[in-house]
Design a protein around this motif. Structure first.
Motif, PDB file in Angstrom:
ATOM      1  N   ILE B 362      61.281 -80.056-105.043  1.00 41.28           N
ATOM      2  CA  ILE B 362      60.179 -80.705-106.113  1.00 41.28           C
ATOM      3  C   ILE B 362      60.374 -82.236-105.612  1.00 41.28           C
ATOM      4  O   ILE B 362      59.439 -82.754-105.287  1.00 41.28           O
ATOM      5  CB  ILE B 362      60.537 -80.203-107.590  1.00 41.28           C
ATOM      6  CG1 ILE B 362      60.125 -78.719-107.805  1.00 41.28           C
ATOM      7  CG2 ILE B 362      59.569 -80.992-108.330  1.00 41.28           C
ATOM      8  CD1 ILE B 362      60.806 -78.355-109.086  1.00 41.28           C
ATOM      9  N   TYR B 363      61.729 -82.504-105.889  1.00 37.11           N
ATOM     10  CA  TYR B 363      61.755 -84.047-105.743  1.00 37.11           C
ATOM     11  C   TYR B 363      61.530 -84.676-104.387  1.00 37.11           C
ATOM     12  O   TYR B 363      61.604 -83.894-103.395  1.00 37.11           O
ATOM     13  CB  TYR B 363      63.057 -84.630-106.188  1.00 37.11           C
ATOM     14  CG  TYR B 363      64.183 -84.167-105.518  1.00 37.11           C
ATOM     15  CD1 TYR B 363      64.775 -84.258-104.325  1.00 37.11           C
ATOM     16  CD2 TYR B 363      65.342 -83.128-106.598  1.00 37.11           C
ATOM     17  CE1 TYR B 363      65.943 -83.608-103.849  1.00 37.11           C
ATOM     18  CE2 TYR B 363      66.312 -82.726-106.081  1.00 37.11           C
ATOM     19  CZ  TYR B 363      66.637 -82.923-104.637  1.00 37.11           C
ATOM     20  OH  TYR B 363      67.784 -82.611-104.326  1.00 37.11           O
ATOM     21  N   SER B 364      61.182 -85.888-104.104  1.00 37.72           N
ATOM     22  CA  SER B 364      60.827 -86.368-102.969  1.00 37.72           C
ATOM     23  C   SER B 364      59.869 -85.772-102.065  1.00 37.72           C
ATOM     24  O   SER B 364      59.993 -85.696-100.899  1.00 37.72           O
ATOM     25  CB  SER B 364      62.221 -86.543-101.901  1.00 37.72           C
ATOM     26  OG  SER B 364      63.412 -87.228-102.707  1.00 37.72           O
ATOM     27  N   GLY B 365      58.845 -85.258-102.879  1.00 33.52           N
ATOM     28  CA  GLY B 365      57.809 -84.488-102.150  1.00 33.52           C
ATOM     29  C   GLY B 365      58.042 -83.269-102.145  1.00 33.52           C
ATOM     30  O   GLY B 365      58.906 -82.695-101.592  1.00 33.52           O
ATOM     31  N   THR B 366      57.165 -82.503-102.793  1.00 38.67           N
ATOM     32  CA  THR B 366      57.363 -81.099-102.877  1.00 38.67           C
ATOM     33  C   THR B 366      57.367 -80.318-101.708  1.00 38.67           C
ATOM     34  O   THR B 366      56.811 -80.835-100.699  1.00 38.67           O
ATOM     35  CB  THR B 366      56.388 -80.369-103.887  1.00 38.67           C
ATOM     36  OG1 THR B 366      55.017 -80.610-103.071  1.00 38.67           O
ATOM     37  CG2 THR B 366      56.150 -81.042-105.217  1.00 38.67           C
ATOM     38  N   SER B 367      57.708 -78.952-101.516  1.00 34.40           N
ATOM     39  CA  SER B 367      57.729 -78.202-100.207  1.00 34.40           C
ATOM     40  C   SER B 367      56.023 -78.278 -99.879  1.00 34.40           C
ATOM     41  O   SER B 367      55.933 -78.260 -98.708  1.00 34.40           O
ATOM     42  CB  SER B 367      58.188 -76.577-100.554  1.00 34.40           C
ATOM     43  OG  SER B 367      59.615 -76.806-100.507  1.00 34.40           O
ATOM     44  N   GLU B 368      55.213 -78.092-100.939  1.00 31.88           N
ATOM     45  CA  GLU B 368      53.894 -78.042-100.490  1.00 31.88           C
ATOM     46  C   GLU B 368      53.583 -79.095 -99.685  1.00 31.88           C
ATOM     47  O   GLU B 368      52.717 -79.203 -98.731  1.00 31.88           O
ATOM     48  CB  GLU B 368      52.954 -77.840-101.760  1.00 31.88           C
ATOM     49  CG  GLU B 368      53.036 -76.479-102.453  1.00 31.88           C
ATOM     50  CD  GLU B 368      54.529 -76.244-103.066  1.00 31.88           C
ATOM     51  OE1 GLU B 368      55.217 -77.090-103.179  1.00 31.88           O
ATOM     52  OE2 GLU B 368      54.727 -75.045-103.476  1.00 31.88           O
ATOM     53  N   ILE B 369      53.934 -80.470-100.437  1.00 29.85           N
ATOM     54  CA  ILE B 369      53.478 -81.656 -99.503  1.00 29.85           C
ATOM     55  C   ILE B 369      54.067 -81.838 -98.214  1.00 29.85           C
ATOM     56  O   ILE B 369      53.528 -82.386 -97.188  1.00 29.85           O
ATOM     57  CB  ILE B 369      54.045 -82.839-100.426  1.00 29.85           C
ATOM     58  CG1 ILE B 369      53.107 -82.985-101.682  1.00 29.85           C
ATOM     59  CG2 ILE B 369      53.991 -84.162 -99.597  1.00 29.85           C
ATOM     60  CD1 ILE B 369      51.523 -83.516-101.483  1.00 29.85           C
ATOM     61  N   GLN B 370      55.373 -81.191 -97.899  1.00 28.53           N
ATOM     62  CA  GLN B 370      55.959 -81.387 -96.648  1.00 28.53           C
ATOM     63  C   GLN B 370      55.442 -80.541 -95.619  1.00 28.53           C
ATOM     64  O   GLN B 370      55.021 -80.790 -94.553  1.00 28.53           O
ATOM     65  CB  GLN B 370      57.702 -80.787 -96.767  1.00 28.53           C
ATOM     66  CG  GLN B 370      58.353 -81.581 -97.919  1.00 28.53           C
ATOM     67  CD  GLN B 370      58.479 -82.992 -97.537  1.00 28.53           C
ATOM     68  OE1 GLN B 370      58.361 -83.556 -96.635  1.00 28.53           O
ATOM     69  NE2 GLN B 370      58.773 -83.507 -98.810  1.00 28.53           N
ATOM     70  N   ARG B 371      54.687 -79.465 -96.182  1.00 25.04           N
ATOM     71  CA  ARG B 371      53.813 -78.598 -95.337  1.00 25.04           C
ATOM     72  C   ARG B 371      52.627 -79.261 -94.941  1.00 25.04           C
ATOM     73  O   ARG B 371      52.123 -79.294 -93.777  1.00 25.04           O
ATOM     74  CB  ARG B 371      53.850 -77.146 -95.824  1.00 25.04           C
ATOM     75  CG  ARG B 371      55.014 -76.409 -95.878  1.00 25.04           C
ATOM     76  CD  ARG B 371      54.717 -74.931 -96.297  1.00 25.04           C
ATOM     77  NE  ARG B 371      55.491 -73.815 -96.021  1.00 25.04           N
ATOM     78  CZ  ARG B 371      56.847 -73.948 -96.723  1.00 25.04           C
ATOM     79  NH1 ARG B 371      56.928 -74.343 -97.918  1.00 25.04           N
ATOM     80  NH2 ARG B 371      57.561 -72.970 -96.474  1.00 25.04           N
ATOM     81  N   VAL B 372      52.151 -80.084 -95.912  1.00 25.90           N
ATOM     82  CA  VAL B 372      50.833 -80.831 -95.670  1.00 25.90           C
ATOM     83  C   VAL B 372      51.012 -81.838 -94.565  1.00 25.90           C
ATOM     84  O   VAL B 372      50.284 -82.068 -93.770  1.00 25.90           O
ATOM     85  CB  VAL B 372      50.514 -81.431 -96.832  1.00 25.90           C
ATOM     86  CG1 VAL B 372      49.201 -82.630 -96.662  1.00 25.90           C
ATOM     87  CG2 VAL B 372      49.793 -80.323 -97.747  1.00 25.90           C
ATOM     88  N   ILE B 373      52.091 -82.484 -94.767  1.00 27.33           N
ATOM     89  CA  ILE B 373      52.702 -83.429 -93.755  1.00 27.33           C
ATOM     90  C   ILE B 373      52.998 -82.836 -92.338  1.00 27.33           C
ATOM     91  O   ILE B 373      52.190 -83.426 -91.368  1.00 27.33           O
ATOM     92  CB  ILE B 373      54.048 -84.216 -94.050  1.00 27.33           C
ATOM     93  CG1 ILE B 373      53.720 -85.155 -95.329  1.00 27.33           C
ATOM     94  CG2 ILE B 373      54.484 -85.287 -93.080  1.00 27.33           C
ATOM     95  CD1 ILE B 373      54.888 -85.513 -96.115  1.00 27.33           C
ATOM     96  N   LEU B 374      53.599 -81.752 -92.408  1.00 28.98           N
ATOM     97  CA  LEU B 374      53.816 -81.090 -91.250  1.00 28.98           C
ATOM     98  C   LEU B 374      52.463 -80.722 -90.310  1.00 28.98           C
ATOM     99  O   LEU B 374      52.284 -81.025 -89.192  1.00 28.98           O
ATOM    100  CB  LEU B 374      54.690 -79.996 -91.165  1.00 28.98           C
ATOM    101  CG  LEU B 374      56.373 -80.230 -91.258  1.00 28.98           C
ATOM    102  CD1 LEU B 374      56.988 -79.053 -91.743  1.00 28.98           C
ATOM    103  CD2 LEU B 374      56.883 -80.989 -89.954  1.00 28.98           C
ATOM    104  N   SER B 375      51.860 -79.872 -91.107  1.00 29.46           N
ATOM    105  CA  SER B 375      50.481 -79.473 -90.230  1.00 29.46           C
ATOM    106  C   SER B 375      49.619 -80.610 -90.171  1.00 29.46           C
ATOM    107  O   SER B 375      48.913 -80.812 -88.978  1.00 29.46           O
ATOM    108  CB  SER B 375      49.648 -78.423 -91.457  1.00 29.46           C
ATOM    109  OG  SER B 375      49.328 -79.240 -92.569  1.00 29.46           O
ATOM    110  N   GLY B 376      49.425 -81.623 -90.944  1.00 35.09           N
ATOM    111  CA  GLY B 376      48.742 -83.028 -90.557  1.00 35.09           C
ATOM    112  C   GLY B 376      49.161 -83.424 -89.146  1.00 35.09           C
ATOM    113  O   GLY B 376      48.521 -84.050 -88.136  1.00 35.09           O
ATOM    114  N   MET B 377      50.756 -83.831 -89.212  1.00 32.50           N
ATOM    115  CA  MET B 377      51.390 -84.415 -88.000  1.00 32.50           C
ATOM    116  C   MET B 377      50.965 -83.283 -86.661  1.00 32.50           C
ATOM    117  O   MET B 377      50.696 -83.656 -85.627  1.00 32.50           O
ATOM    118  CB  MET B 377      52.687 -84.380 -88.073  1.00 32.50           C
ATOM    119  CG  MET B 377      53.164 -85.431 -89.309  1.00 32.50           C
ATOM    120  SD  MET B 377      52.299 -87.137 -89.080  1.00 32.50           S
ATOM    121  CE  MET B 377      52.940 -87.635 -87.593  1.00 32.50           C
ATOM    122  N   LEU B 378      50.557 -82.112 -86.989  1.00 32.12           N
ATOM    123  CA  LEU B 378      50.144 -81.022 -85.826  1.00 32.12           C
ATOM    124  C   LEU B 378      48.709 -81.172 -85.681  1.00 32.12           C
ATOM    125  O   LEU B 378      48.236 -80.507 -84.584  1.00 32.12           O
ATOM    126  CB  LEU B 378      50.834 -79.785 -86.044  1.00 32.12           C
ATOM    127  CG  LEU B 378      52.267 -79.373 -86.096  1.00 32.12           C
ATOM    128  CD1 LEU B 378      52.733 -78.256 -86.832  1.00 32.12           C
ATOM    129  CD2 LEU B 378      52.912 -79.657 -84.904  1.00 32.12           C
TER     130      LEU B 378
END
Lengths: 87, 380
Positions: B362-378
């Motif tokens: 949850i902290y420092s960006g939820t897992s959902e947000i980390q996946r958004v960043i990863l898919s965005g970077m892809l």
């Protein structure tokens, strides 16, 4: 020259099929074209495309407000690299 | 890619673990029950050099590179069972100290870094609000210019270290600007008129790390306390988040190593049906999976720290944060299961690691947000 590359990248990878007019003066941050994730992607693209390291302190509105501002920033980094290389 | 460890780095990691074992766990079970922060442990960490480790030597810090800092935090997590203390340390180091180093003026660095490094001051940043969590830049806290001051009004929620903080890096929006270009950051001392800790928050885990809601009621902040130029808030926040994503779970690597060793030892000693439970494949599989998660998480975090030092680690940092947080929860559940009823008891301390781990997605960006960043970077 960098302005064309940046404009094409933003059109192709960020705006995509949204109906947004983009020229060199379009306010990218004020218009919400660059959100925080799009900005991160653009920074990675600039680093890879132009071979520069964009420092965190340089990712500010002054340098990313428009295609023209980004282009100016990239050119200034190139000038700085040239000067450093010459010394 | 080259992040092979030097002998000095390995020694530092071991020294941090030895230090932590000796000093930091005092009364932990009671402090966890009572949600009590240990100022003694905080000061001990400062004497060891934790708070100043990644700060340049010319500013009074340890001058360690980020990978070395990660290794020391890993050692700390191995020796120290107080994950809340480590969380509080991380909150100060990555969200306040490093932004100050990167964006602060000389006067700001001199005013705050020596105290933060020495353990005399405690700080953190304040971004999250009741109506803006993952969508951080939709914040409603407002800042308006008034001659040579800024006036800030708003509420910040779920702020780590808030009840004990001396200085908070507060993010606020200029009402007449867009959310990406219109956020600025200010150093707010907690004795500023109009600043108050309105509500202490009880948590499931990380209970020794205090958390509260903050209210800023027309706080007047001098112009010299603005960090970076007006509108640099997003850059400051993104910079802090990049380091947090890469490094905040380094302590979890140590905790997972400790869990693994505890589980192996227990599975070899605990006997059921005439043999050690580790001889049963169902138990052995869990131990193997714990090892696999730990080694993969370690490589991802080391890689993110190393790439960050080279200049950019957006995808690597998101991957490290995402994988390690989910691995820590999975391995904590396995550790409880392997220990059976004893693992579920508070006296074992094993269930505490699970409660502490849950927050990491949850902290420092939820897992959902980390996946958004990863898919965005892809490119999606």
């Amino acid at each position: 020259m960098s302005d064309g590359i940046i404009r094409n990248y933003i059109s192709r990878e960020i705006i995509r099929d949204r109906a947004v007019a983009l020229d060199n003066e379009t306010p990218l941050l004020e218009e919400g074209i660059l959100d925080s994730l799009a900005l991160l992607r653009l920074v990675v693209f600039i680093q890879e495309q132009f071979g520069i390291v964009v420092e965190d302190v340089e990712i500010v509105p002054e340098n990313f407000a428009s295609v023209e501002a980004i282009s100016r920033y990239i050119d200034s980094r190139g000038d700085r690299a040239s000067r450093l290389g010459a010394t | 890619m080259d992040f092979s460890l030097s002998e000095e780095q390995r020694d530092l990691r071991a020294a941090a673990a030895d230090f932590a074992r000796g000093e930091l766990d005092r009364d932990l079970e009671a402090r966890d029950a009572d949600s009590t922060f240990s100022r003694d442990a905080w000061r001990a960490c400062a004497r060891f050099g934790i708070q100043g480790l990644p700060i340049p030597k010319e500013l009074g810090g340890g001058g360690a590179d980020i990978l070395t800092t990660v290794l020391v935090m890993e050692g700390l997590g191995y020796g120290c069972h107080d994950n809340g203390l480590i969380f509080s340390l991380n909150a100060q180091m990555w969200s306040l100290e490093l932004p100050l180093v990167k964006f602060g003026t000389d006067a700001q660095k001199q005013a705050y870094l020596p105290g933060l490094i020495a353990g005399e001051l405690i700080g953190v940043h304040a971004v999250t609000e009741p109506e803006s969590g993952s969508d951080a830049f939709s914040m409603r806290t407002r800042v308006e210019r008034d001659n040579d001051c800024y006036v800030i009004t708003g509420t910040k929620q779920y702020i780590t270290n808030a009840p004990i903080a001396d200085v908070v890096l507060v993010f606020a929006a200029h009402p007449d600007r867009s959310k990406t270009a219109g956020i600025s950051a200010f150093l707010v001392e907690t004795d500023t008129p109009g600043f108050s800790v309105s509500r202490h928050l009880e948590k499931m885990g990380l209970r020794t790390s205090p958390m509260a809601e903050l209210v800023l009621d027309e706080c007047r902040i001098p112009e010299q306390n603005r960090v970076g130029p007006e509108g640099a808030g997003m850059a400051i926040f993104n910079s802090a988040m990049a380091w947090e994503r890469s490094c905040i779970l380094a302590g979890a690597l140590g905790a997972m190593q400790r869990q693994l060793e505890t589980c192996v030892e227990y599975a070899r000693e605990r006997r059921q049906f005439g043999q050690p439970i580790g001889k049963f494949q169902a138990v052995a599989d869990k131990v193997a999976d714990m090892y696999l998660r730990l080694e993969a998480a370690r490589l991802l975090i080391y890689q993110a720290a190393w790439l960050g030092q080279q200049g950019s680690a957006v995808a690597a940092a998101a991957a490290a944060k995402l994988f390690t947080s989910e691995a820590w929860i999975a391995s904590s559940l396995d550790a409880v299961q392997i220990h059976g009823a004893y693992g579920y008891m508070r006296e074992s301390g094993i269930e505490r690691d699970l409660r502490d781990a849950v927050a990491s997605t949850i902290y420092s960006g939820t897992s959902e947000i980390q996946r958004v960043i990863l898919s965005g970077m892809l490119g999606l």
